[in-house]
Motif scaffolding. Structure first.
Motif: not given
Length: 341
Positions: A284-293
Motif C-alpha cells: 500500500l505504501d509506495q514510492i513513484f518517480v518521474s522519468e528523470e530517474f
C-alpha cells in the motif's frame, strides 16, 4: 581510454505511515482511547528508532494528528532535520492539531523552497457519493515540497494518503452508526462510497502530477499510502505508467514504480510488502518517480539504485504504539552535472 563516469549525488527518500501519531491524553477518534503518557512514550521511542534506521534525506509521513508528536519522534531519533512540517496538524498552543482526520507531513534536511497543500479537487473532478453528496476535496490534502539539493538540483516531493478501502458507513454527528453494518448489501454500498472517494482523489492527484511534470524538467517523487497496490486502477490512475509503454511522449507526465526501476545490482527480495490484511501481504505504501530517474530515458538525470521494505514488525502482533504499515525507502542518484529547475 575509459570514459570517466559522471559524479552522482545520492538522495534517500522514505515513507512512513505513523498510525495515529497524536499527543498524549488527546482524543483523536471518538471510538478510540487517547494515549496515556507511558503508551505515548513507547510510540515515540519506537518511531524514533525507525526514523534513525531510515536516515532519509526526505521522509514523507502519514497519519499525523499533532506536529509536536512528530517533532518528539524526530528528537528521539537523534537525527537533525531542519524542516518538519505537517500543515493542518499544528499543535503548539493555541493550535489544537488536526481535526476529524490526520494529516500528511514532510521531514527533510534539504533546503525547502516551497510547501503547498492541495485541499480542493481541480475543477470538474468532484463526484456524487451515495448519501454523502458531492466529494469535492481531499480528506487528507497531499503536500508538495519543492526542495533543493546541496549541489543545486531542484526536486519536487509529493506526500499522499488516499482514501482507504474501509467501507464508508453512515454515522451521525456524534459518530454513532446510522446503518446496519451486518447487512451485506449495505456493506457493499458502503464499500462503493469508499471506492468512489478514492477514485476521485486519485484522479485529482493525477491532475496535480500532470501540472508538476508537463513541460518541466524538475524531477518528481510521489510517495505515501496509496491504500491500494501498485497496479490497481486507482494507483495507475495517478501514475499512468502503462501509457508510457505505448507512447514515449507520455513519459513526460508518467510516474514509475521505484521498486520496479531499481538497478540490476539491487537485491529484490520477496518481502516487498508494506501491510498485512487478513493474513495476506500487500503493498500500500509506495514510492513513484518521474522519468528523470528512468534509465534509458533521454531526459534521465539519475536512477533508482535500491528500494528497501522494513516490515518485520508487522509479524509482531498489532500494537498501536508501533504502526500497522511497513516503511519504504529508496536510494536515488542524481548526476551533479545535470542541474535543472
Amino acid at each position: 581510454m575509459h570514459e570517466i563516469p559522471p559524479n552522482y549525488a545520492t538522495l534517500f527518500v522514505a515513507t512512513c505511515n505513523a498510525l495515529n501519531l497524536a499527543r498524549p491524553q488527546r482524543l483523536f477518534y471518538a471510538n478510540q482511547e487517547p494515549y496515556d503518557p507511558r503508551e505515548y512514550q513507547r510510540k515515540i521511542d519506537w518511531l524514533g528508532e525507525r526514523i534513525r534506521m531510515l536516515n532519509a534525506d526526505v521522509l514523507a509521513v502519514q497519519e499525523v494528528w499533532d506536529d509536536t508528536a512528530l517533532k518528539d519522534a524526530i528528537a528521539a531519533s537523534g537525527l537533525r532535520y531542519d524542516s518538519v512540517a505537517v500543515p493542518g496538524a499544528e499543535s503548539t498552543p493555541p493550535a489544537q492539531g488536526a481535526q476529524g482526520t490526520p494529516r500528511v507531513g514532510i521531514v527533510t534536511r534539504l533546503k525547502v523552497e516551497e510547501l503547498r497543500s492541495f485541499v480542493d479537487f481541480p475543477q470538474g473532478l468532484s463526484v456524487d457519493v451515495p448519501e454523502l453528496g458531492r466529494h469535492v476535496r481531499f480528506e487528507r490534502p497531499p503536500l508538495l515540497a519543492r526542495l533543493r539539493m546541496k549541489h543545486g538540483q531542484s526536486v519536487n516531493v509529493l506526500t499522499v494518503h488516499l482514501k482507504s478501502k474501509r467501507p464508508k458507513f453512515l454515522i451521525d454527528a456524534a459518530g454513532q452508526p446510522l446503518e446496519n453494518r451486518d447487512d451485506h448489501k449495505i456493506a457493499a454500498r458502503a464499500s462503493l462510497r469508499s471506492l468512489l472517494m478514492r477514485a476521485a482523489e486519485a484522479a485529482a492527484l493525477r491532475c496535480i502530477v500532470i501540472d508538476l511534470l508537463d513541460d518541466s524538467r524538475v524531477p518528481l517523487v510521489v510517495m505515501g499510502d496509496f491504500n491500494d497496490h501498485p497496479h490497481s486502477v486507482t494507483t495507475q490512475l495517478v501514475a499512468a505508467t502503462s501509457d508510457a509503454f505505448y507512447d514515449k511522449a507520455a513519459r513526460d507526465v508518467a510516474l514509475f514504480n521505484a521498486y520496479e526501476m531499481q538497478g540490476e545490482s539491487a537485491l529484490k527480495k520477496d518481502v516487498a510488502y508494506s501491510h498485512i490484511h487478513q493474513g495476506h501481504p500487500e503493498v500500500l505504501d509506495q514510492i513513484f518517480v518521474s522519468e528523470e530517474f528512468a534509465v534509458g530515458s533521454r531526459r534521465a538525470i539519475g536512477d533508482v539504485r535500491r528500494v528497501d521494505y522494513f516490515n518485520d514488525h508487522l509479524h509482531e502482533g498489532r500494537d498501536r504504539t508501533r504502526t500497522d504499515h511497513g516503511l519504504v525507502r529508496a536510494l536515488l542518484r542524481v548526476r551533479m552535472d545535470a542541474q535543472q529547475g
